[in-house]
Design a protein around this motif. Structure first.
Motif, short mmCIF file in Angstrom:
data_model
loop_
_atom_site.label_atom_id
_atom_site.label_comp_id
_atom_site.label_asym_id
_atom_site.label_seq_id
_atom_site.Cartn_x
_atom_site.Cartn_y
_atom_site.Cartn_z
N ARG A 107 0.83 -1.20 0.00
CA ARG A 107 0.00 0.00 0.00
C ARG A 107 0.87 1.26 0.00
NH1 ARG A 107 -3.70 -1.82 4.99
NH2 ARG A 107 -1.64 -2.60 5.56
N GLY A 108 0.61 2.15 -0.95
CA GLY A 108 1.40 3.36 -1.06
C GLY A 108 2.73 3.17 -1.76
N GLY A 109 2.99 1.97 -2.27
CA GLY A 109 4.25 1.71 -2.97
C GLY A 109 5.35 1.27 -2.02
N LEU A 110 6.41 0.69 -2.59
CA LEU A 110 7.56 0.24 -1.82
C LEU A 110 8.73 1.18 -2.04
CD1 LEU A 110 7.48 -3.63 -2.47
CD2 LEU A 110 6.43 -2.34 -0.59
N GLU A 111 9.36 1.60 -0.96
CA GLU A 111 10.53 2.46 -1.04
C GLU A 111 11.77 1.63 -0.78
OE1 GLU A 111 12.46 6.43 1.09
OE2 GLU A 111 10.43 5.78 1.59
N PHE A 112 12.77 1.78 -1.65
CA PHE A 112 14.01 1.01 -1.54
C PHE A 112 15.16 1.91 -1.12
CE2 PHE A 112 11.29 -1.64 -3.94
CZ PHE A 112 11.76 -2.95 -3.84
N TRP A 146 11.24 -6.26 -7.99
CA TRP A 146 10.39 -5.98 -6.84
C TRP A 146 10.02 -4.49 -6.78
CZ3 TRP A 146 7.41 -8.78 -3.92
CH2 TRP A 146 7.68 -10.13 -3.72
N ARG A 147 10.95 -3.63 -7.20
CA ARG A 147 10.63 -2.20 -7.23
C ARG A 147 9.46 -1.94 -8.18
NH1 ARG A 147 14.18 2.02 -6.05
NH2 ARG A 147 16.00 0.70 -6.50
N TYR A 148 9.51 -2.60 -9.35
CA TYR A 148 8.41 -2.45 -10.30
C TYR A 148 7.10 -2.97 -9.69
CZ TYR A 148 5.14 -3.67 -13.94
OH TYR A 148 3.98 -3.82 -14.66
N LEU A 149 7.14 -4.17 -9.11
CA LEU A 149 5.92 -4.74 -8.53
C LEU A 149 5.33 -3.83 -7.46
CD1 LEU A 149 7.21 -8.40 -8.26
CD2 LEU A 149 5.32 -7.66 -9.72
N GLY A 150 6.21 -3.22 -6.67
CA GLY A 150 5.75 -2.33 -5.61
C GLY A 150 5.20 -1.01 -6.11
N SER A 151 5.36 -0.74 -7.41
CA SER A 151 4.87 0.52 -7.97
C SER A 151 3.53 0.37 -8.66
CB SER A 151 5.90 1.06 -8.98
OG SER A 151 5.90 0.28 -10.18
N ILE A 152 2.99 -0.85 -8.75
CA ILE A 152 1.71 -1.05 -9.46
C ILE A 152 0.59 -0.38 -8.67
CG2 ILE A 152 0.09 -2.74 -10.37
CD1 ILE A 152 2.40 -4.72 -10.55
N ASP A 153 -0.16 0.46 -9.33
CA ASP A 153 -1.23 1.22 -8.67
C ASP A 153 -2.35 0.31 -8.17
OD1 ASP A 153 0.02 3.64 -9.09
OD2 ASP A 153 -1.00 4.01 -11.01
N LEU A 154 -2.97 0.74 -7.08
CA LEU A 154 -4.19 0.13 -6.53
C LEU A 154 -3.98 -1.28 -6.00
CD1 LEU A 154 -6.80 1.34 -9.19
CD2 LEU A 154 -6.08 2.49 -7.08
N VAL A 155 -2.73 -1.67 -5.79
CA VAL A 155 -2.42 -2.99 -5.23
C VAL A 155 -2.03 -2.82 -3.76
CG1 VAL A 155 -0.87 -4.98 -5.33
CG2 VAL A 155 -1.72 -3.94 -7.44
#
Length: 331
Positions: A87-92, A199-208
């Motif tokens: 939620r809100g994206g993943l920060e690396f 994983w950065r890409y996956l964490g950027s998918i909207d509404l997930v």
């Protein structure tokens, strides 16, 4: 009355060395013919033939762990189920590198085997894959049938030189899931950087809201890549009796964890509730455990934590994970 199939493929045994392994699969016996020695006869003959052919290794994925020890098989690799709150994206912690491109089915079918060969060469415990993996990775087949999987999506990661070194395929579990979940069906990386960027890409998918992966490495570097490693969604209730010689943290504490978020409060009555998973832990061991730098069984062996195996396993699930060879291929 029975089925039995085998294949030979490469196993990475360390140091980039690949050895041919005799792989056993599709083993079944009809219920009407159980306990008659059918499996023993098939497997004994087959393993003898494999030995005579000069194969040094045999492997299988065991649906029932108690069956195959009598044939000389022992557990050698493990995988973990990963649940990440996105939620809100993943920060690396590291800056982005390389590029990600959405791939259609034909592109995945052509590129995935090449990427996997590089992964196999560099990953201890990895196995070569049969053609069916590429059919599923491309969406030409679904997970359980040979019908196309129209819900599957995929991307390819390219390094700074424009060479593909990772891919991931995934699908939404539908808006009816709560939280809204994307299931990763296959994730293959030929480098740590590629693993991180996928994983950065996956964490950027909207509404997930949640990402799941059922065959992640047990010693997964992902938690250490994230700026907030508590994104991992371990869940459960654990009671900790803390021993502090200074008296500042003494007491019986209940940890309730859900979706990667934990709440700690004093146990009711200052005692361990009946039937609760509980550990007795020294304050120094708790300090070591808190940031996930050591596993609960290791601390137990050192005498810093005491509890049942189930309680130690739960402690590990909520705090940390230990190293192991990694194989995402179940042939």
């Amino acid at each position: 009355m029975a089925t039995y199939a085998t294949m030979v493929d490469s196993l990475n045994v360390g140091g980039g060395r690949l050895l041919p392994a005799h792989l056993v699969t599709a083993v079944t016996v009809r219920p009407t013919h159980r306990r008659r020695g059918v499996l023993r006869a098939m497997m004994t003959r087959d393993l003898r033939r494999a030995k005579d052919a000069g194969l040094a290794l045999a492997g299988l994925t065991a649906s029932e762990a108690t069956i195959y020890g009598r044939f000389g098989f022992g557990a050698a690799t493990s995988a973990a189920e990963t649940r990440v709150d996105s939620r809100g994206g993943l920060e690396f912690t590291a800056s982005p590198a390389g590029s990600i491109a959405v791939a259609d089915n034909s592109k995945l079918l052509s590129v995935a085997p090449e990427i996997y060969r590089a992964h196999l060469q560099g990953t201890f415990g990895a196995l070569g894959r049969q053609h069916g993996y590429w059919m599923r990775a491309s969406g030409a087949w679904s997970e359980e049938t040979s019908e196309p999987d129209k819900a599957l999506r995929g991307v390819i990661r390219y390094n700074q030189d424009g060479i593909p070194d990772g891919y991931v395929t995934y699908k939404s579990l539908g808006w009816q899931t709560d939280p809204h979940t994307v299931k990763i069906t296959d994730l293959v990386a030929a480098s740590d950087e590629a693993y991180r960027e996928l994983w950065r890409y996956l964490g950027s998918i909207d509404l997930v809201e949640r990402l799941t992966f059922d065959v992640a490495p047990v010693a997964d570097p992902l938690p250490w890549m994230l700026a907030d490693r508590r994104r991992y969604s371990g869940s459960g209730t654990l009671v900790l009796t803390v021993r502090d010689p200074l008296g500042m943290a003494n007491g019986v504490w209940q940890l309730d964890a859900h979706g990667g978020t934990g709440i700690v409060h004093p146990a009711e009555g200052g005692t361990v509730p009946a039937g609760a998973e509980a550990v007795d832990i020294d304050i120094a061991a708790l300090g070591s455990l808190y940031l996930g730098g050591v596993s609960a069984p290791t601390l137990a062996a050192a005498g810093g934590i005491r509890g049942s195996r189930a309680a130690l396993d739960l402690t590990d699930a909520l705090f940390t994970a230990g190293p192991a060879p990694y194989c995402s291929t179940m042939f």
